[in-house]
Design a protein around this motif. Structure first.
Motif, mmCIF file in Angstrom:
data_model
loop_
_atom_site.group_PDB
_atom_site.id
_atom_site.type_symbol
_atom_site.label_atom_id
_atom_site.label_comp_id
_atom_site.label_asym_id
_atom_site.label_seq_id
_atom_site.Cartn_x
_atom_site.Cartn_y
_atom_site.Cartn_z
ATOM 1 N N ARG A 84 0.826 -1.212 0.000
ATOM 2 C CA ARG A 84 0.000 0.000 0.000
ATOM 3 C C ARG A 84 0.857 1.258 0.000
ATOM 4 O O ARG A 84 0.528 2.245 -0.672
ATOM 5 C CB ARG A 84 -0.960 -0.032 1.199
ATOM 6 C CG ARG A 84 -2.084 -1.052 1.019
ATOM 7 C CD ARG A 84 -3.103 -0.966 2.136
ATOM 8 N NE ARG A 84 -2.605 -1.509 3.383
ATOM 9 C CZ ARG A 84 -2.620 -2.808 3.703
ATOM 10 N NH1 ARG A 84 -3.089 -3.697 2.834
ATOM 11 N NH2 ARG A 84 -2.165 -3.222 4.881
ATOM 12 N N PRO A 138 -7.621 -2.598 3.872
ATOM 13 C CA PRO A 138 -8.857 -1.803 3.924
ATOM 14 C C PRO A 138 -10.066 -2.664 3.585
ATOM 15 O O PRO A 138 -9.988 -3.555 2.730
ATOM 16 C CB PRO A 138 -8.628 -0.732 2.853
ATOM 17 C CG PRO A 138 -7.152 -0.639 2.707
ATOM 18 C CD PRO A 138 -6.627 -2.026 2.949
ATOM 19 N N ARG A 139 -11.168 -2.416 4.247
ATOM 20 C CA ARG A 139 -12.366 -3.229 4.048
ATOM 21 C C ARG A 139 -13.173 -2.819 2.823
ATOM 22 O O ARG A 139 -14.039 -3.566 2.384
ATOM 23 C CB ARG A 139 -13.255 -3.140 5.297
ATOM 24 C CG ARG A 139 -12.600 -3.697 6.551
ATOM 25 C CD ARG A 139 -12.202 -5.147 6.377
ATOM 26 N NE ARG A 139 -11.532 -5.682 7.562
ATOM 27 C CZ ARG A 139 -10.985 -6.882 7.622
ATOM 28 N NH1 ARG A 139 -11.009 -7.652 6.554
ATOM 29 N NH2 ARG A 139 -10.393 -7.300 8.725
ATOM 30 N N ARG A 140 -12.892 -1.639 2.280
ATOM 31 C CA ARG A 140 -13.658 -1.198 1.114
ATOM 32 C C ARG A 140 -13.301 -2.057 -0.097
ATOM 33 O O ARG A 140 -12.133 -2.357 -0.349
ATOM 34 C CB ARG A 140 -13.377 0.277 0.809
ATOM 35 C CG ARG A 140 -11.937 0.576 0.462
ATOM 36 C CD ARG A 140 -11.733 2.058 0.203
ATOM 37 N NE ARG A 140 -10.367 2.350 -0.178
ATOM 38 C CZ ARG A 140 -9.370 2.554 0.672
ATOM 39 N NH1 ARG A 140 -9.596 2.470 1.988
ATOM 40 N NH2 ARG A 140 -8.156 2.822 0.243
ATOM 41 N N PRO A 141 -14.304 -2.475 -0.873
ATOM 42 C CA PRO A 141 -14.036 -3.323 -2.041
ATOM 43 C C PRO A 141 -13.367 -2.527 -3.157
ATOM 44 O O PRO A 141 -13.655 -1.351 -3.361
ATOM 45 C CB PRO A 141 -15.428 -3.799 -2.463
ATOM 46 C CG PRO A 141 -16.349 -2.727 -1.966
ATOM 47 C CD PRO A 141 -15.741 -2.216 -0.685
ATOM 48 N N SER A 142 -12.465 -3.188 -3.859
ATOM 49 C CA SER A 142 -11.830 -2.571 -5.026
ATOM 50 C C SER A 142 -12.687 -2.853 -6.255
ATOM 51 O O SER A 142 -13.623 -3.655 -6.214
ATOM 52 C CB SER A 142 -10.431 -3.150 -5.238
ATOM 53 O OG SER A 142 -10.518 -4.528 -5.567
ATOM 54 N N ARG A 143 -12.363 -2.180 -7.359
ATOM 55 C CA ARG A 143 -13.108 -2.442 -8.585
ATOM 56 C C ARG A 143 -12.929 -3.890 -9.019
ATOM 57 O O ARG A 143 -13.885 -4.550 -9.434
ATOM 58 C CB ARG A 143 -12.642 -1.492 -9.699
ATOM 59 C CG ARG A 143 -13.511 -1.585 -10.949
ATOM 60 C CD ARG A 143 -13.247 -0.420 -11.866
ATOM 61 N NE ARG A 143 -12.076 -0.623 -12.707
ATOM 62 C CZ ARG A 143 -11.665 0.262 -13.616
ATOM 63 N NH1 ARG A 143 -12.312 1.407 -13.749
ATOM 64 N NH2 ARG A 143 -10.609 0.017 -14.357
ATOM 65 N N SER A 145 -12.233 -6.547 -7.128
ATOM 66 C CA SER A 145 -12.953 -7.492 -6.270
ATOM 67 C C SER A 145 -14.455 -7.432 -6.516
ATOM 68 O O SER A 145 -15.151 -8.453 -6.458
ATOM 69 C CB SER A 145 -12.646 -7.198 -4.797
ATOM 70 O OG SER A 145 -13.111 -5.914 -4.422
ATOM 71 N N SER A 146 -14.956 -6.234 -6.830
ATOM 72 C CA SER A 146 -16.386 -6.105 -7.128
ATOM 73 C C SER A 146 -16.742 -6.835 -8.414
ATOM 74 O O SER A 146 -17.770 -7.524 -8.493
ATOM 75 C CB SER A 146 -16.760 -4.621 -7.251
ATOM 76 O OG SER A 146 -16.538 -3.935 -6.035
#
Length: 275
Positions: A84, A138-143, A145-146
């Motif tokens: 990161r 980070p818990r937010r999904p990446s493009r 992973s989506s």
């Protein structure tokens, strides 16, 4: 292993990435021809420059693996943190290479764990590292992973956890094309097309959807079935595929990153011999 060897692994990975960037024609991907086009010149120049900015982060990953000595959950977490930070540095240098950093980072760390391991053993060790969860990610999904979740594609994470099968396939294609008499550039393009022919590239799924992905895969297979880029028929099929992908603005970026991984693994026997 010392810091010198860590730096050598990082430089080998950067060389693999810049070697991938130097290939042409790469269907739907930046290549040296872009230097003659005012619209895209800056993009390709920045990609070459930002590729070099990966070196400190990759060397840090190698050092982390050397200190840890095993493909542990702790190593996976440390590699994620370094990755990161490296992404931030690459962004300041122009951006790009996120997929390549993921693949190369795991492969460099795996190579550092066993400096005498061959290419396939390195891929197997990278699989063991990737099997662990980065609890600090980070818990937010990446493009990516989506898209993977939407279409059921393995994605970058699945590729690593499977032991980089497309990297290994690219390495086989590279070796076979060389043995068949192809030039080094032709062999590398054949390796790229081998990845493109079967990879469920999440970038393509995002921009082109499943039908577009299958169209790109079929086009890549068409070049290989025509005899590869070393033949007249294969070169013509490659030119047609290149024109189509650039016209549609479809970019198989996932394949490019995995080719860089294959070129890195290809350099390992040379590094072992030189050590």
């Amino acid at each position: 292993m010392s810091s010198h060897e860590d730096d050598a692994l990082a430089q080998a990975a950067v060389t693999a990435l810049t070697g991938q960037l130097a290939l042409a024609p790469k269907p739907g991907l930046p290549d040296p021809r872009d230097l003659g086009a005012c619209v895209t010149r800056r993009d390709h120049c920045m990609l070459r420059w930002s590729a070099k900015s990966l070196a400190p982060g990759l060397a840090a990953m190698a050092a982390a693996a050397r200190r840890t000595g095993e493909p542990t959950p702790g190593l996976r977490t440390e590699l994620g943190a370094i990755g990161r930070c490296t992404e931030h540095s690459v962004g300041l240098a122009g951006g790009g290479h996120r997929g390549a950093l993921w693949a190369l980072g795991l492969l460099v760390a795996a190579a550092a764990l066993d400096p005498r391991a061959g290419a396939r053993d390195v891929a197997a060790t990278a699989k063991r590292i990737a099997a662990h969860t980065d609890k600090r990610a980070p818990r937010r999904p990446s493009r990516g992973s989506s898209v993977s979740a939407k279409y059921g594609a393995a994605g970058a994470r699945g590729e690593a956890r499977a032991g980089f099968p497309h990297v290994r396939r690219a390495l086989d294609a590279l070796i076979n094309s060389r043995l068949a008499g192809a030039t080094e550039e032709q062999a590398r393009l054949d390796a790229l097309l081998t990845v493109m022919s079967t990879l469920q590239d999440t970038e393509l799924l995002y921009t082109a959807g499943p039908l577009g992905l299958r169209q790109v895969q079929a086009g890549a297979r068409g070049v290989l079935e025509a005899g590869g880029t070393a033949t007249k028929e294969g070169a013509q099929a490659l030119s047609s595929l290149d024109t189509e992908l650039h016209t549609r603005a479809w970019s198989p970026r996932g394949s490019a990153g995995l080719l860089a991984g294959a070129l890195f693994l290809d350099s390992i026997p040379v590094m072992i011999h030189a050590a």
